[in-house]
Write an enzyme that holds these catalytic residues in place. Sequence first.
Site, PDB file in Angstrom:
ATOM      1  CE  LYS A 115      -4.008  -2.107   0.215  1.00 57.17           C
ATOM      2  NZ  LYS A 115      -3.537  -3.418  -0.146  1.00 57.17           N
ATOM      3  CE  LYS A 157      -7.459   1.873   4.233  1.00 58.52           C
ATOM      4  NZ  LYS A 157      -7.600   2.190   2.801  1.00 58.52           N
ATOM      5  N   GLY A 164     -10.323  -5.760   2.751  1.00 52.91           N
ATOM      6  CA  GLY A 164     -10.875  -5.272   4.014  1.00 52.91           C
ATOM      7  C   GLY A 164     -10.204  -5.847   5.249  1.00 52.91           C
ATOM      8  CE  LYS A 200     -10.097  13.600   7.690  1.00 48.96           C
ATOM      9  NZ  LYS A 200     -10.468  13.750   9.097  1.00 48.96           N
ATOM     10  CB  ILE A 202     -13.259   9.927   2.732  1.00 50.02           C
ATOM     11  CG1 ILE A 202     -11.781  10.018   2.290  1.00 50.02           C
ATOM     12  CG2 ILE A 202     -14.126  10.917   1.965  1.00 50.02           C
ATOM     13  CD1 ILE A 202     -11.139  11.364   2.395  1.00 50.02           C
ATOM     14  CG  HIS A 234     -13.771  -2.084   6.462  1.00 51.93           C
ATOM     15  ND1 HIS A 234     -14.226  -0.788   6.394  1.00 51.93           N
ATOM     16  CD2 HIS A 234     -13.358  -2.264   7.737  1.00 51.93           C
ATOM     17  CE1 HIS A 234     -14.101  -0.213   7.578  1.00 51.93           C
ATOM     18  NE2 HIS A 234     -13.578  -1.082   8.411  1.00 51.93           N
ATOM     19  CD  GLU A 274     -10.907  -1.807  -5.073  1.00 49.97           C
ATOM     20  OE1 GLU A 274     -11.278  -1.397  -3.960  1.00 49.97           O
ATOM     21  OE2 GLU A 274     -11.139  -2.953  -5.493  1.00 49.97           O
ATOM     22  NE  ARG A 291      -7.652  -9.686  -5.845  1.00 49.05           N
ATOM     23  CZ  ARG A 291      -8.827  -9.163  -5.587  1.00 49.05           C
ATOM     24  NH1 ARG A 291      -9.819  -9.318  -6.446  1.00 49.05           N
ATOM     25  NH2 ARG A 291      -9.050  -8.479  -4.481  1.00 49.05           N
ATOM     26  NE  ARG A 337     -18.485  -9.320  -3.717  1.00 52.48           N
ATOM     27  CZ  ARG A 337     -17.217  -9.051  -3.432  1.00 52.48           C
ATOM     28  NH1 ARG A 337     -16.638  -9.670  -2.394  1.00 52.48           N
ATOM     29  NH2 ARG A 337     -16.524  -8.178  -4.138  1.00 52.48           N
TER      30      ARG A 337
END
Length: 447
Positions: A115, A157, A164, A200, A202, A234, A274, A291, A337
Amino acid sequence: MRKILIANRGEIALRIIKTCREMGIETVAVYSDADKDLPFAKEATFAFNIGEPPVNKSYLKTDTILEIAKREKVDGIHPGYGFLSENASFARAVKNAGITFIGPDPETIEMMGDKIVSRKTMMEAGVPVVPGSGEGTSTLEEACKLADLMGYPVMLKASGGGGGIGMVRCENEQALAKSFDSTKTRAKAYFGSDEVFVEKYIQNARHVEIQVFGDNHGNIVHLFERDCSIQRRHQKVVEESPSPFLSEQTKQKMYETALTAAAAVQYKNAGTIEFIVDEEENFYFLEMNTRLQVEHPVTEQITGLDLVKWQLLAASGEKLPLSQNDIKQQGHSIEFRLYAEDPKTFLPSPGKLSMFEWVASPGVRVDYGYVSGTTVSPFYDPMVAKCIIHGETRIEAIEKAVQFFDELNLEGIKTNAPLFKEILKDEDFRKGNYSTAFLTEKAFAVK
């Protein structure tokens, strides 16, 4: 390609088999003891038991998978999503074995899987990113300082995280202090690194992603957007395209930004950029998934394209079948899903599916992993199927979805089908007025 191995299970393995069959490609499936009776193991041209149910004793056994691939003389390996799909070491090992990895280059997987590195790469390419720590954070003191500078709430994270996992929202310093060590421990357990970073949060955000595709000839295209804002823990549960809230102007900007992001890493094969979008339609890069996505059928339904076929063609060295101007979108598609889980608590509810039947009708597609009489195992993600509904308009797609779930016959285990019925009745959902906090704020009284 004449023969490929599918290093995955369930509905995605079966989905890949269907396209391969249409293209005249033989398939090799690998399955665990728990999955021997599932449709994908029976539908493949060849199928081999790979071990006990736990993933580290079956679907993550890279050496065994490669041994089978070499023995069966396959031309390529398709990793599906999850498991080994974003494992750069596996992709490299496949290439070193002289087999085609059906996905992007290992170097791209490595870069985008971290990340912190991916954020830096995107910033250098001029792509807007969510305000956050530029480097990994190793101490609580450092994390608190960064959070104070950004202002609460913040997201903590795992640097190597995805889907998630390893993600916690912290409302204040007390919450950050409480979650810091456990997030690091979880990150280490799931991703092999305890590096975390602060970002942060959002408020009232939408989660919108752009499907991109690249080939070995430098061509990169986008295949429009998917709104994936309806999530629990998430993790996405409902996805749709086109987004019901974005203006045309913002969409075009996001498409261009996604292409810039993909070009910055010379992207090949299927990938997803994303974004988090705020209430004013400002958008920020969140991550890149290197992927095929779970929700790729949404894009297939509005474009009429087969993304697995595109993956196989691109991996074979062919040019993308269409240029950007030739890719059109038609109608509206929504994916649900269907999970074996308690619709109130979202806790997994494995067990035997005594009955699983639905009414086939125009605009209804069900990508299933289980059929009547099979057992949903507690060892894997409890997704039973993906129910994808297409209509000429969003309202038509919603009404078709209402009818689909009213007629769905599913017995033996708890599922989240009752939750979808509540969502489809909800006025805010019907108006396209929702954010990633939708399920938390609504707290539907599911029967």
